[in-house]
Enzyme design. Sequence first.
Site, PDB file in Angstrom:
ATOM      1  N   TYR A  21       0.979  -0.884  -0.277  1.00  0.00           N
ATOM      2  CA  TYR A  21       0.208   0.087   0.266  1.00  0.00           C
ATOM      3  C   TYR A  21       0.483   1.022   0.139  1.00  0.00           C
ATOM      4  O   TYR A  21       0.947   2.110  -0.610  1.00  0.00           O
ATOM      5  CB  TYR A  21      -0.871   0.031   1.322  1.00  0.00           C
ATOM      6  CG  TYR A  21      -1.640   1.427   1.176  1.00  0.00           C
ATOM      7  CD1 TYR A  21      -2.847   1.918   0.885  1.00  0.00           C
ATOM      8  CD2 TYR A  21      -1.790   2.121   2.358  1.00  0.00           C
ATOM      9  CE1 TYR A  21      -4.103   2.400   0.775  1.00  0.00           C
ATOM     10  CE2 TYR A  21      -2.282   3.529   2.669  1.00  0.00           C
ATOM     11  CZ  TYR A  21      -3.094   3.650   1.402  1.00  0.00           C
ATOM     12  OH  TYR A  21      -3.924   4.860   1.155  1.00  0.00           O
ATOM     13  N   GLU A  43     -11.700   4.905   3.947  1.00  0.00           N
ATOM     14  CA  GLU A  43     -11.237   6.065   5.557  1.00  0.00           C
ATOM     15  C   GLU A  43     -12.503   6.297   6.910  1.00  0.00           C
ATOM     16  O   GLU A  43     -11.926   6.621   7.505  1.00  0.00           O
ATOM     17  CB  GLU A  43     -10.700   7.474   4.453  1.00  0.00           C
ATOM     18  CG  GLU A  43      -9.827   7.300   3.812  1.00  0.00           C
ATOM     19  CD  GLU A  43      -8.380   7.269   4.072  1.00  0.00           C
ATOM     20  OE1 GLU A  43      -8.850   7.008   5.784  1.00  0.00           O
ATOM     21  OE2 GLU A  43      -7.523   7.041   3.546  1.00  0.00           O
ATOM     22  N   TRP A  51      -5.521   2.738  10.293  1.00  0.00           N
ATOM     23  CA  TRP A  51      -5.646   2.048   8.630  1.00  0.00           C
ATOM     24  C   TRP A  51      -5.009   0.901   9.205  1.00  0.00           C
ATOM     25  O   TRP A  51      -6.086  -0.083   7.533  1.00  0.00           O
ATOM     26  CB  TRP A  51      -4.780   3.085   8.216  1.00  0.00           C
ATOM     27  CG  TRP A  51      -5.277   2.556   6.354  1.00  0.00           C
ATOM     28  CD1 TRP A  51      -3.459   2.023   6.251  1.00  0.00           C
ATOM     29  CD2 TRP A  51      -5.860   3.123   5.631  1.00  0.00           C
ATOM     30  NE1 TRP A  51      -4.251   2.127   4.562  1.00  0.00           N
ATOM     31  CE2 TRP A  51      -5.681   2.329   4.586  1.00  0.00           C
ATOM     32  CE3 TRP A  51      -7.362   2.515   6.416  1.00  0.00           C
ATOM     33  CZ2 TRP A  51      -6.781   2.594   3.847  1.00  0.00           C
ATOM     34  CZ3 TRP A  51      -8.118   2.808   5.102  1.00  0.00           C
ATOM     35  CH2 TRP A  51      -7.711   2.755   3.769  1.00  0.00           C
TER      36      TRP A  51
END
Length: 187
Positions: A21, A43, A51
């Site tokens: 990522y 998000e 996250w």
Amino acid sequence: MNGELRRCFWANPNNPLYLAYHDEEWGEPCHDERMLFEMLILEGFQAGLSWEGVLNKREAFREAFDNFDVQKVAKYNGNKLSSLADNPKIIRNKLKINASVKNANAFIKIQEEFGSFDNYIWGFTNKEVIYEPCDLRTTSSLSDTISKDMKKRGMKFVGSTIIHSFLQAIGIINGHIEGCYKFKKQD
């Protein structure tokens, strides 16, 4: 460093998903409508969580949310919302799940008004990337402005902190830290 790439401090070196990522997505300009919707929804699910936890469930989210097809998500009914709330593979927060449908409908209205969500979101910076090294800042005047506008358009879970993370994720803000191999300065 044994020839290893230097990365941002938050990229967990023990999680291949997180490294991929960081290396391939975060801070890279995104203009794909489906991916913009996916990142906006993910998000929102991150709010109050990490996250990394969301990222680890990303494939399950894609499966549960019809690969983030905004047209399908906008039409979710009570049965679908209940099945999402019962799905142990995703984050089962009913407020966030319900917000996904509300946000899908607002996303579609934005697409209709601006020609695309991409035109809308990138219009805030005149399609320019902002190079702002991550210094643990969680908001900015830009995220404040966009958050306020999205809320006015009926979106939920789009506070300034979430939008700041979203802007970094989709590359409007390139926040790689100095020393990271992906760090760039503003021209």
